[in-house]
Design a protein around this motif. Structure first.
Motif, PDB file in Angstrom:
ATOM      1  N   MET A  55     -64.360 -71.753  49.559  1.00  0.00           N
ATOM      2  CA  MET A  55     -65.702 -72.161  49.944  1.00  0.00           C
ATOM      3  C   MET A  55     -66.675 -70.984  49.823  1.00  0.00           C
ATOM      4  O   MET A  55     -67.795 -71.144  49.344  1.00  0.00           O
ATOM      5  CB  MET A  55     -65.699 -72.684  51.380  1.00  0.00           C
ATOM      6  CG  MET A  55     -67.039 -73.204  51.836  1.00  0.00           C
ATOM      7  SD  MET A  55     -67.040 -73.809  53.525  1.00  0.00           S
ATOM      8  CE  MET A  55     -66.771 -72.315  54.442  1.00  0.00           C
ATOM      9  N   LYS A  56     -66.233 -69.793  50.217  1.00  0.00           N
ATOM     10  CA  LYS A  56     -67.097 -68.630  50.117  1.00  0.00           C
ATOM     11  C   LYS A  56     -67.400 -68.295  48.655  1.00  0.00           C
ATOM     12  O   LYS A  56     -68.508 -67.902  48.315  1.00  0.00           O
ATOM     13  CB  LYS A  56     -66.441 -67.433  50.800  1.00  0.00           C
ATOM     14  CG  LYS A  56     -66.532 -67.490  52.309  1.00  0.00           C
ATOM     15  CD  LYS A  56     -65.758 -66.397  52.964  1.00  0.00           C
ATOM     16  CE  LYS A  56     -66.445 -65.079  52.856  1.00  0.00           C
ATOM     17  NZ  LYS A  56     -65.748 -64.008  53.590  1.00  0.00           N
ATOM     18  N   LYS A  57     -66.400 -68.472  47.765  1.00  0.00           N
ATOM     19  CA  LYS A  57     -66.617 -68.191  46.342  1.00  0.00           C
ATOM     20  C   LYS A  57     -67.596 -69.173  45.728  1.00  0.00           C
ATOM     21  O   LYS A  57     -68.393 -68.809  44.873  1.00  0.00           O
ATOM     22  CB  LYS A  57     -65.296 -68.267  45.575  1.00  0.00           C
ATOM     23  CG  LYS A  57     -64.526 -66.974  45.564  1.00  0.00           C
ATOM     24  CD  LYS A  57     -63.401 -67.064  44.576  1.00  0.00           C
ATOM     25  CE  LYS A  57     -62.111 -67.288  45.299  1.00  0.00           C
ATOM     26  NZ  LYS A  57     -60.963 -67.431  44.460  1.00  0.00           N
ATOM     27  N   LYS A  58     -67.538 -70.412  46.155  1.00  0.00           N
ATOM     28  CA  LYS A  58     -68.383 -71.443  45.570  1.00  0.00           C
ATOM     29  C   LYS A  58     -69.753 -71.540  46.230  1.00  0.00           C
ATOM     30  O   LYS A  58     -70.537 -72.409  45.893  1.00  0.00           O
ATOM     31  CB  LYS A  58     -67.684 -72.800  45.656  1.00  0.00           C
ATOM     32  CG  LYS A  58     -66.486 -72.894  44.747  1.00  0.00           C
ATOM     33  CD  LYS A  58     -65.874 -74.263  44.791  1.00  0.00           C
ATOM     34  CE  LYS A  58     -64.714 -74.334  43.821  1.00  0.00           C
ATOM     35  NZ  LYS A  58     -64.123 -75.655  43.805  1.00  0.00           N
ATOM     36  N   ARG A  59     -70.026 -70.643  47.140  1.00  0.00           N
ATOM     37  CA  ARG A  59     -71.298 -70.686  47.850  1.00  0.00           C
ATOM     38  C   ARG A  59     -72.475 -70.490  46.901  1.00  0.00           C
ATOM     39  O   ARG A  59     -73.511 -71.107  47.051  1.00  0.00           O
ATOM     40  CB  ARG A  59     -71.307 -69.610  48.919  1.00  0.00           C
ATOM     41  CG  ARG A  59     -72.476 -69.667  49.830  1.00  0.00           C
ATOM     42  CD  ARG A  59     -72.290 -68.716  50.963  1.00  0.00           C
ATOM     43  NE  ARG A  59     -73.457 -68.753  51.814  1.00  0.00           N
ATOM     44  CZ  ARG A  59     -73.641 -67.982  52.852  1.00  0.00           C
ATOM     45  NH1 ARG A  59     -72.720 -67.117  53.168  1.00  0.00           N
ATOM     46  NH2 ARG A  59     -74.723 -68.073  53.579  1.00  0.00           N
ATOM     47  N   PHE A  60     -72.284 -69.619  45.902  1.00  0.00           N
ATOM     48  CA  PHE A  60     -73.312 -69.355  44.905  1.00  0.00           C
ATOM     49  C   PHE A  60     -72.733 -69.614  43.527  1.00  0.00           C
ATOM     50  O   PHE A  60     -71.543 -69.419  43.305  1.00  0.00           O
ATOM     51  CB  PHE A  60     -73.811 -67.910  44.989  1.00  0.00           C
ATOM     52  CG  PHE A  60     -74.387 -67.555  46.324  1.00  0.00           C
ATOM     53  CD1 PHE A  60     -75.629 -68.040  46.710  1.00  0.00           C
ATOM     54  CD2 PHE A  60     -73.685 -66.775  47.208  1.00  0.00           C
ATOM     55  CE1 PHE A  60     -76.163 -67.728  47.944  1.00  0.00           C
ATOM     56  CE2 PHE A  60     -74.212 -66.455  48.449  1.00  0.00           C
ATOM     57  CZ  PHE A  60     -75.454 -66.934  48.816  1.00  0.00           C
ATOM     58  N   TYR A  61     -73.591 -69.999  42.599  1.00  0.00           N
ATOM     59  CA  TYR A  61     -73.146 -70.251  41.235  1.00  0.00           C
ATOM     60  C   TYR A  61     -72.711 -68.932  40.592  1.00  0.00           C
ATOM     61  O   TYR A  61     -73.342 -67.896  40.758  1.00  0.00           O
ATOM     62  CB  TYR A  61     -74.264 -70.867  40.395  1.00  0.00           C
ATOM     63  CG  TYR A  61     -73.872 -71.024  38.949  1.00  0.00           C
ATOM     64  CD1 TYR A  61     -72.994 -72.025  38.572  1.00  0.00           C
ATOM     65  CD2 TYR A  61     -74.349 -70.153  37.984  1.00  0.00           C
ATOM     66  CE1 TYR A  61     -72.602 -72.170  37.249  1.00  0.00           C
ATOM     67  CE2 TYR A  61     -73.969 -70.291  36.661  1.00  0.00           C
ATOM     68  CZ  TYR A  61     -73.095 -71.296  36.298  1.00  0.00           C
ATOM     69  OH  TYR A  61     -72.710 -71.429  35.001  1.00  0.00           O
ATOM     70  N   GLU A  62     -71.598 -69.006  39.864  1.00  0.00           N
ATOM     71  CA  GLU A  62     -71.089 -67.848  39.153  1.00  0.00           C
ATOM     72  C   GLU A  62     -70.889 -68.250  37.701  1.00  0.00           C
ATOM     73  O   GLU A  62     -70.133 -69.188  37.416  1.00  0.00           O
ATOM     74  CB  GLU A  62     -69.766 -67.416  39.787  1.00  0.00           C
ATOM     75  CG  GLU A  62     -69.237 -66.124  39.280  1.00  0.00           C
ATOM     76  CD  GLU A  62     -67.979 -65.713  40.010  1.00  0.00           C
ATOM     77  OE1 GLU A  62     -67.859 -64.524  40.342  1.00  0.00           O
ATOM     78  OE2 GLU A  62     -67.122 -66.568  40.242  1.00  0.00           O
ATOM     79  N   SER A  63     -71.568 -67.583  36.789  1.00  0.00           N
ATOM     80  CA  SER A  63     -71.483 -67.953  35.380  1.00  0.00           C
ATOM     81  C   SER A  63     -70.079 -67.662  34.851  1.00  0.00           C
ATOM     82  O   SER A  63     -69.343 -66.843  35.413  1.00  0.00           O
ATOM     83  CB  SER A  63     -72.505 -67.170  34.561  1.00  0.00           C
ATOM     84  OG  SER A  63     -72.144 -65.813  34.499  1.00  0.00           O
ATOM     85  N   PRO A  64     -69.678 -68.323  33.771  1.00  0.00           N
ATOM     86  CA  PRO A  64     -68.341 -68.089  33.204  1.00  0.00           C
ATOM     87  C   PRO A  64     -68.099 -66.621  32.847  1.00  0.00           C
ATOM     88  O   PRO A  64     -66.985 -66.119  33.036  1.00  0.00           O
ATOM     89  CB  PRO A  64     -68.330 -68.973  31.967  1.00  0.00           C
ATOM     90  CG  PRO A  64     -69.285 -70.059  32.274  1.00  0.00           C
ATOM     91  CD  PRO A  64     -70.363 -69.421  33.103  1.00  0.00           C
ATOM     92  N   ALA A  65     -69.109 -65.923  32.354  1.00  0.00           N
ATOM     93  CA  ALA A  65     -68.928 -64.516  32.001  1.00  0.00           C
ATOM     94  C   ALA A  65     -68.621 -63.685  33.249  1.00  0.00           C
ATOM     95  O   ALA A  65     -67.746 -62.803  33.228  1.00  0.00           O
ATOM     96  CB  ALA A  65     -70.178 -63.988  31.311  1.00  0.00           C
TER      97      ALA A  65
END
Length: 82
Positions: A55-65
């Motif tokens: 949940m903490k990782k998905k809190r903000f969008y992270e681009s594939p790169a």
């Protein structure tokens, strides 16, 4: 309830994961249990299942790169010779 700063979509996915593991997360209550004890048990369960970190990782969008860079860095850290 405390505001976790999560978007409704992330919160929905988190709750969906809670329900799809081994059924819904359950904390058995006794009449003498205090709220703090019950919350501590629940937090321990979601931490064991790895949902809180997710949940903490998905809190903000992270681009594939950025995901590739983060995973590569973690792999280098794991494979370091000691």
């Amino acid at each position: 309830m405390e505001d976790l700063g999560l978007s409704p979509a992330v919160l929905r996915s988190f709750l969906a994961q809670l329900l799809t593991l081994d059924g819904p997360m359950e904390v058995t209550l006794r009449e003498t249990d205090r709220l703090e004890v019950v919350l501590k048990k629940f937090n321990r369960q979601i931490t064991k299942a790895g949902l809180f970190q997710d949940m903490k990782k998905k809190r903000f969008y992270e681009s594939p790169a950025v995901q590739r860079r983060r995973k590569s860095k973690a792999a280098r850290r794991r494979n370091r010779t000691r």
